[in-house]
Design an enzyme around this catalytic site. Structure first.
Site, PDB file in Angstrom:
ATOM      1  N   CYS A 113       7.935  10.399   3.956  1.00  0.00           N
ATOM      2  CA  CYS A 113       6.897  10.171   4.958  1.00  0.00           C
ATOM      3  C   CYS A 113       6.499   8.699   4.903  1.00  0.00           C
ATOM      4  O   CYS A 113       5.320   8.339   4.754  1.00  0.00           O
ATOM      5  CB  CYS A 113       5.699  11.083   4.747  1.00  0.00           C
ATOM      6  SG  CYS A 113       6.144  12.832   4.537  1.00  0.00           S
ATOM      7  N   ALA A 114       7.509   7.828   5.020  1.00  0.00           N
ATOM      8  CA  ALA A 114       7.385   6.415   4.649  1.00  0.00           C
ATOM      9  C   ALA A 114       6.617   5.564   5.638  1.00  0.00           C
ATOM     10  O   ALA A 114       5.984   4.579   5.240  1.00  0.00           O
ATOM     11  CB  ALA A 114       8.781   5.818   4.456  1.00  0.00           C
ATOM     12  N   ALA A 115       6.695   5.858   6.930  1.00  0.00           N
ATOM     13  CA  ALA A 115       6.055   5.000   7.934  1.00  0.00           C
ATOM     14  C   ALA A 115       4.536   5.016   7.746  1.00  0.00           C
ATOM     15  O   ALA A 115       3.977   6.043   7.335  1.00  0.00           O
ATOM     16  CB  ALA A 115       6.437   5.474   9.332  1.00  0.00           C
ATOM     17  N   ASP A 120      11.318   9.208   7.196  1.00  0.00           N
ATOM     18  CA  ASP A 120      10.181   9.565   8.040  1.00  0.00           C
ATOM     19  C   ASP A 120      10.705  10.279   9.284  1.00  0.00           C
ATOM     20  O   ASP A 120      11.815  10.004   9.749  1.00  0.00           O
ATOM     21  CB  ASP A 120       9.376   8.329   8.440  1.00  0.00           C
ATOM     22  CG  ASP A 120       7.985   8.696   8.957  1.00  0.00           C
ATOM     23  OD1 ASP A 120       7.046   8.745   8.133  1.00  0.00           O
ATOM     24  OD2 ASP A 120       7.847   8.950  10.163  1.00  0.00           O
ATOM     25  N   ASP A 131       3.684  10.196   0.151  1.00  0.00           N
ATOM     26  CA  ASP A 131       2.403   9.900   0.803  1.00  0.00           C
ATOM     27  C   ASP A 131       2.320  10.864   1.981  1.00  0.00           C
ATOM     28  O   ASP A 131       2.740  10.556   3.088  1.00  0.00           O
ATOM     29  CB  ASP A 131       2.369   8.440   1.258  1.00  0.00           C
ATOM     30  CG  ASP A 131       1.012   8.035   1.807  1.00  0.00           C
ATOM     31  OD1 ASP A 131       0.102   8.879   1.821  1.00  0.00           O
ATOM     32  OD2 ASP A 131       0.870   6.888   2.245  1.00  0.00           O
ATOM     33  N   GLY A 158       4.309   0.280   4.367  1.00  0.00           N
ATOM     34  CA  GLY A 158       3.742  -0.591   3.343  1.00  0.00           C
ATOM     35  C   GLY A 158       4.263  -0.265   1.951  1.00  0.00           C
ATOM     36  O   GLY A 158       4.591  -1.160   1.163  1.00  0.00           O
ATOM     37  N   LYS A 159       4.380   1.018   1.636  1.00  0.00           N
ATOM     38  CA  LYS A 159       4.848   1.418   0.308  1.00  0.00           C
ATOM     39  C   LYS A 159       6.339   1.150   0.158  1.00  0.00           C
ATOM     40  O   LYS A 159       6.806   0.807  -0.938  1.00  0.00           O
ATOM     41  CB  LYS A 159       4.498   2.880   0.067  1.00  0.00           C
ATOM     42  CG  LYS A 159       2.991   3.137   0.086  1.00  0.00           C
ATOM     43  CD  LYS A 159       2.671   4.610  -0.025  1.00  0.00           C
ATOM     44  CE  LYS A 159       1.166   4.835   0.121  1.00  0.00           C
ATOM     45  NZ  LYS A 159       0.660   4.519   1.469  1.00  0.00           N
ATOM     46  N   CYS A 188      -4.412  10.049   2.051  1.00  0.00           N
ATOM     47  CA  CYS A 188      -5.606   9.266   2.390  1.00  0.00           C
ATOM     48  C   CYS A 188      -6.666  10.216   2.944  1.00  0.00           C
ATOM     49  O   CYS A 188      -7.114  10.083   4.077  1.00  0.00           O
ATOM     50  CB  CYS A 188      -5.268   8.145   3.377  1.00  0.00           C
ATOM     51  SG  CYS A 188      -4.461   8.682   4.901  1.00  0.00           S
TER      52      CYS A 188
END
Length: 409
Positions: free
Chosen positions: A232-234, A253, A295, A237-238, A348
């Site tokens: 779930c990369a988009a 993603d 994430d 930033g990570k 988050c």
């Protein structure tokens, strides 16, 4: 005759309506709501008005209700118009006559006279807002004892955080940009300067990333060529952090459009990663990984200081849906770790169901996060890292995150 500034106020009204009535994010609603607003300045103003009206909505409504003989329905247009007029006057320092001139044309007849009377009365009375916004009752119930500290972090829009490609240059970039650093590889700036105009953008020396959002990747340390999966990369930033730390990164993603943005940022920063557009629940890697950073999709209530719409559109249904998806993603990711590999789970979100309750279900060996692994002033509880907008408030705060770490035995 066109009234200067009226399109921006109409757009702000439409943004608020999309959030409250249709449950959309402001980002989702922006394309339609801002279609007739010309100029970047007016588009930014419309977003600022809507954001402040949503951030302070409970307190704005209390003022409105105190100045009306009969309470206006929650979905009444005069209430929404009064909210944006008061948000301008009390939060954005708009002169009252300008708020009237651009607000009242959104109404006609009796509602216009009512709004004019209520607004004028409040201005004559010297109406003001509290130092800290009052959060909606359902939010207060969910966040319990944390709510006061979180609310204190919402009083002002957040500053701009940058993550540096090379942490060894932190002092240099903090001085060059006129910012402060709260951790190696981090620089914090005041709001206002267009990102693309800042030194270092074109050369790819940094990218925009909230300090809290940088913590999950920091907890994996240096990669030394080892394989890591960023699920779930988009928006990426990570992925950039991990690549800069020497990991062999595979970023996955589901969104093709968002992964194009990841690829663009990789090119700008001259970092490399293998990018894959796929649904993590269907995709299966050909190798195991030394580390996996998940994430996970979430309600994003931890971003409430920059996205106050989440205070009004997130409820039990959305939380339950996200928790179910998160549990399935954790189970999938756990299968792809090599022996001794580490799994980082992050959201988050400020919701217990998406944080602590998820972590308690993981069937891997706990690898507790230690206090000395995170910037000073953050909260490590039960071996999990939890941040919220009230932490580091004197330095501008940070987003709310829940982060946990495990090792596969």
């Amino acid at each position: 005759m066109d009234i200067p500034g009226l399109p921006a106020r109409r757009a702000a009204l439409n943004l608020i309506d999309a959030v409250l009535r249709r449950g959309e994010t402001m980002e989702q609603a922006a394309s339609s709501a801002l279609a007739r607003v010309r100029g970047d300045a007016d588009r930014a103003l419309a977003k600022a008005i809507a954001s402040e009206a949503l951030r302070w909505r409970v307190d704005l409504d209390a003022l409105i209700d105190g100045a009306t003989r009969q309470r206006l329905p929650d979905d009444a247009k005069p209430r929404a118009v009064l909210e944006i007029m008061l948000a301008q006057a009390l939060r954005l320092e708009t002169p009252p006559h300008a708020a009237i001139a651009t607000g009242l044309p959104l109404l006609t007849g009796g509602p216009r006279r009512l709004a004019h009377g209520v607004f004028s009365t409040l201005m004559k009375q010297g109406a003001s807002l509290p130092a800290v916004p009052t959060l909606p009752e359902p939010v207060q119930e969910r966040w319990g004892e944390r709510v006061s500290a979180i609310a204190a972090g919402l009083a002002l829009p957040p500053p701009l955080d940058l993550a540096l490609r090379d942490p060894d240059t932190t002092s240099e970039w903090a001085e060059r940009l006129g910012g402060v650093s709260l951790a190696p590889g981090h620089v914090r700036l005041s709001r206002g300067t267009p990102v693309e105009a800042l030194p270092g953008f074109q050369e790819g020396a940094w990218w925009v990333q909230d300090l809290a959002a940088s913590l999950p990747a920091r907890l994996l340390g240096q990669g030394a060529g080892r394989r890591v999966l960023d699920l779930c990369a988009a928006p990426g930033g990570k992925t950039l952090q991990l690549a800069a730390a020497g990991w062999d990164v595979t970023a996955v993603d589901i969104s093709k459009r968002r992964m194009e943005r990841v690829a663009s940022n990789l090119a700008r920063t001259r970092l490399s990663a293998n990018t894959v557009v796929a649904d993590a629940l269907d995709w299966r890697p050909e190798v195991e990984f030394d580390a996996i950073l998940l994430d996970a999709p979430c309600t994003a209530t931890g971003t409430c200081r920059r996205h106050p719409d989440v205070l009004h559109r997130i409820g039990p249904r959305q939380i339950a849906e996200m928790a179910d998806l998160q549990a399935r993603l954790i189970a999938r990711a756990s299968e792809w770790l090599s022996a001794g590999g580490k799994l980082i789970y992050a959201v988050c979100s400020l919701e217990t169901a998406e944080g602590e309750e998820q972590a308690r279900q993981v069937e891997l060996s706990a690898d507790p996060i230690l206090v000395d692994e995170v910037p000073e002033g953050l909260c490590v509880r039960d071996g999990w890292l939890q941040t919220d907008p009230g932490q580091l408030s004197a330095q501008g705060g940070l987003d709310g995150f829940f982060i946990a770490r495990w090792t596969r035995s």
